[in-house]
Write an enzyme that holds these catalytic residues in place. Structure first.
Site, PDB file in Angstrom:
ATOM      1  N   LYS A  52       8.487   5.511  -2.442  1.00  0.00           N
ATOM      2  CA  LYS A  52       7.526   4.423  -2.214  1.00  0.00           C
ATOM      3  C   LYS A  52       7.540   3.463  -3.400  1.00  0.00           C
ATOM      4  O   LYS A  52       7.556   2.249  -3.241  1.00  0.00           O
ATOM      5  CB  LYS A  52       6.114   5.001  -2.018  1.00  0.00           C
ATOM      6  N   GLN A  96      -1.607  10.276  -2.005  1.00  0.00           N
ATOM      7  CA  GLN A  96      -0.570  11.033  -1.298  1.00  0.00           C
ATOM      8  C   GLN A  96      -1.141  12.357  -0.771  1.00  0.00           C
ATOM      9  O   GLN A  96      -1.731  13.128  -1.530  1.00  0.00           O
ATOM     10  CB  GLN A  96       0.609  11.298  -2.261  1.00  0.00           C
ATOM     11  N   ASP A 119      -2.994   3.063   4.135  1.00  0.00           N
ATOM     12  CA  ASP A 119      -2.579   4.104   5.083  1.00  0.00           C
ATOM     13  C   ASP A 119      -3.262   3.921   6.444  1.00  0.00           C
ATOM     14  O   ASP A 119      -2.864   4.543   7.423  1.00  0.00           O
ATOM     15  CB  ASP A 119      -2.947   5.491   4.528  1.00  0.00           C
TER      16      ASP A 119
END
Ligand code: NAP
Length: 281
Positions: A52, A96, A119
């Site tokens: 990422k 995460q 997200d």
């Protein structure tokens, strides 16, 4: 059969995003910033976060990874998120997953301000998506959606079957297809006759986690099939779709690996840029 090349489509998307970041920099004299919080040292999470960060840098985003040991307490994480919520140089915050057991995942998700929730997991964004309003959309289904649109720009009236109803994949995928005026059937582990449901579909998105569940004779001729699954087997990585069999019937199919996976990270970058743009209005 069209092999939907996720690597290529993701590379094209990153190129467009790079251009967009450069234009935003000229216009606002600043670039979108993505901060990722990584807790613990689980190898898959470390790899995801490294990828990422690499992709974010590639398109010119300001990117930062904040690491904590897996003994960190929940309060420290929630306070850090609140600090990032108030930091105007940060457009997107991602924690995460998975988290250590002593940290409440839902509390973490709900502490990220919805306008920086790249997200798309915050209940406010989930609600906005299902109400048809603008919102951050979870990256994996967003990637699937963009690939489907590449193959078939007009989805109106198509029959879609989503296999799996997770908050991460199946449910947001369903909302995206509904928004495009598909007739959507969402299926799950209690669905009585999954084969019969799939055989009706012009579009199948499989997000289950069972190796090669969707067989060749479950797929009608010329269907578009998107395989979200990533399953480690003795024969290597396989998806939720029996690739060789299904490729004989489908009009278009994603491979595993090299299909949905690369699009997920590209969509995270897209979400970060979209959060930045919404914050400038
Ligand atoms: P999940 O949370 O475990 O959800 C799986 C879903 O599949 C559930 O809704 C479950 O139904 C349903 N299901 C289980 N067995 C079934 C069966 N026999 N028939 C029909 N439906 C069944 O999984 P997830 O997080 O959505 O992930 C799904 C897969 O995608 C995994 O392989 C994961 O590794 C992969 N994934 C890939 C990416 C990527 O970037 N490519 C990203 C995320 C996940 P119930 O609700 O009834 O239990």
């Amino acid at each position: 059969m069209i092999l939907i090349d996720g690597k290529k489509i993701a590379a094209e998307l990153r190129e467009e995003l790079k251009q967009e970041v450069s234009e935003l920099k000229t216009k606002y004299n600043k670039v979108p910033g993505l901060t990722v919080i990584l807790i613990g040292d689980m190898a898959p999470s470390q790899i995801y976060v490294r990828n990422k960060e690499k992709s974010a840098n590639e398109v010119g985003l300001k990117s930062e990874v904040i690491k904590y040991p897996d003994t960190v307490d929940e309060k420290t994480i929630l306070e850090k998120i609140k600090e990032l919520n108030d930091d105007e140089s940060i457009s997107g915050i991602l924690v995460q997953l998975p988290l250590p057991k002593h940290i409440d995942k839902q509390k973490v998700i709900e502490t990220i301000t919805p306008s920086k929730d790249v997200d798309g997991f915050h209940p406010m964004n989930v609600g906005n998506l299902s109400s048809g309003y603008e919102s951050s959309v979870p990256c994996t289904p967003l990637g699937c959606y963009l690939m489907i649109k590449k193959i078939e720009p007009n989805l109106s009236g198509k029959k879609a079957v989503v296999v799996g109803r997770s908050n991460l994949n199946g449910k947001p995928m369903t909302q995206l297809l509904l928004k495009e005026n598909c007739t959507v059937t969402i299926t799950h582990s209690r669905t009585k006759d999954l084969k019969a449901e799939c055989l009706e579909a012009d579009i199948i998105v499989a997000a289950v986690g069972i190796p090669e569940l969707v067989k060749g004779d479950w797929v009608k001729k010329d269907a578009i099939v998107i395989d979200v699954g990533i399953n480690k087997t003795d024969n290597g990585l396989v998806g939720d779709v029996a690739f060789d069999e299904v490729s004989k019937n489908a009009k278009a199919l994603t491979p595993v690996p090299g299909g949905v996976g690369p699009m997920t990270i590209a969509c995270l970058l897209k979400n970060t840029i979209d959060c930045f743009k919404r914050a400038q209005i």
